[in-house]
Scaffold this active site. Structure first.
Site, PDB file in Angstrom:
ATOM      1  N   HIS A   1       0.863  -1.188   0.000  1.00 35.40           N
ATOM      2  CA  HIS A   1       0.000   0.000   0.000  1.00 35.40           C
ATOM      3  C   HIS A   1       0.895   1.232   0.000  1.00 35.40           C
ATOM      4  CE1 HIS A   1      -3.072   2.533   2.573  1.00 35.40           C
ATOM      5  NE2 HIS A   1      -2.915   3.022   1.354  1.00 35.40           N
TER       6      HIS A   1
ATOM      7  N   MET B   1     -10.152   3.639   2.215  1.00 33.64           N
ATOM      8  CA  MET B   1      -9.541   3.936   3.516  1.00 33.64           C
ATOM      9  C   MET B   1     -10.652   4.235   4.517  1.00 33.64           C
ATOM     10  SD  MET B   1      -6.300   3.510   3.301  1.00 33.64           S
ATOM     11  CE  MET B   1      -5.999   4.016   5.002  1.00 33.64           C
TER      12      MET B   1
ATOM     13  N   ASP C   1      -9.218  -0.581   5.054  1.00 35.12           N
ATOM     14  CA  ASP C   1      -7.963  -0.425   5.802  1.00 35.12           C
ATOM     15  C   ASP C   1      -8.123   0.717   6.792  1.00 35.12           C
ATOM     16  OD1 ASP C   1      -5.350  -0.211   6.659  1.00 35.12           O
ATOM     17  OD2 ASP C   1      -4.526   0.387   4.710  1.00 35.12           O
TER      18      ASP C   1
ATOM     19  N   MET D   1       1.568   4.911   0.243  1.00 35.46           N
ATOM     20  CA  MET D   1       1.082   6.234   0.668  1.00 35.46           C
ATOM     21  C   MET D   1       2.204   7.222   0.372  1.00 35.46           C
ATOM     22  SD  MET D   1      -0.861   4.946   4.070  1.00 35.46           S
ATOM     23  CE  MET D   1       0.074   3.428   4.021  1.00 35.46           C
TER      24      MET D   1
END
Ligand code: DX5
Ligand code: ZN
Length: 240
Positions: free
Chosen positions: A64, A135, A173, A66
């Site tokens: 993931h 999210m 998540d 970010m």
């Protein structure tokens, strides 16, 4: 579409990552959070560490990102051995081009949405992705509370996927635990990231089993998903 559990090593012991990976083998994926201190106000690890995790992990990597400038960096995380690479919609100039590149490399391609980013601009692009990550906290830190208003976004996303008979996974998540996983599964999520709920548990394998069974019960309870049976086998760990 089977239930997938992806513990996040953001909540693991960073000095003992290899042994931490061996504590979660009941799960389907290891969720690896890459943060650059620009896209989110936190910093984790980069390519060399992810490459090494891929070499020693018994589970496939669900990476993931970010990070800013996903177009430039995401393919390198596929190259590093991630079986799934998820980049943020807010961090790419060309999501379709990037997803196609990741798939060409043999990785699954995921697109992630911060809580304030709607799914609607991406609905026509769903066939380009293997997974949508919704999210359920503001990205950046583990141990935050599940944002309940995200349940509607999960539901709209799953409805669009089902209406078009697409094979796209819906991942959640942030704040996923035995107290919240039912809401997310009921709304149509089938991939569950859990960091603190897994690594803070006394019995990690039992916690993963509990999360999986709660998710299965609630995902299957949804009338539009009669085929999501309990006996569906887990996919092979190496899906690449
Ligand atoms: C947060 C990360 C998550 C984090 C979730 O931005 O993307 O993967 O590890 O942690 P919990 O499950 O503790 O909310
Ligand atoms: Zn994450």
């Amino acid at each position: 579409m089977s239930i997938q559990i992806a513990p996040s090593i953001l909540s693991a012991d960073y000095a003992n990552l290899e042994s931490e990976l061996h504590r979660i083998t009941e799960a389907d994926w290891v969720h690896v959070d890459v943060m650059d201190n620009h896209f989110v106000p936190n910093l984790t690890w980069g390519l060399p560490v992810v490459e090494r995790i891929a070499q020693v992990s018994p589970l496939p990597l669900d990476t993931h990102l970010m990070i800013d400038n996903a177009d430039r960096w995401a393919p390198q995380y596929a190259e590093a051995g991630s079986h799934s690479v998820t980049f943020h919609a807010e961090a790419t100039q060309a999501p379709v081009r990037l997803a196609r590149e990741l798939r060409r490399q043999g990785a699954r391609a995921g697109i992630a949405l911060r809580p304030a980013t709607g799914i609607e601009p991406y609905l026509d692009l769903l066939p380009e992705f293997d997974m949508v990550l919704i999210m359920t906290v503001e990205p950046g830190f583990g141990g935050q509370s599940f944002i309940e208003s995200m349940v509607h976004k999960i539901r709209r996303t799953r409805a669009a996927i089902d209406a078009n008979q697409l094979d796209v996974w819906v991942q959640v998540d942030g704040g996923i635990s035995e107290k919240t996983i039912d809401q997310a599964a009921d709304a149509g999520a089938n991939v569950f990231v859990a960091g603190s709920a897994v690594f803070n548990a006394e019995d990690i394998p039992a916690q993963i089993t509990t999360l999986r069974s709660l998710a299965q019960d609630h995902y299957c309870a949804h009338s539009s998903r009669p085929s999501a049976g309990h006996n569906e086998p887990h996919p092979p760990h190496h899906v690449k």
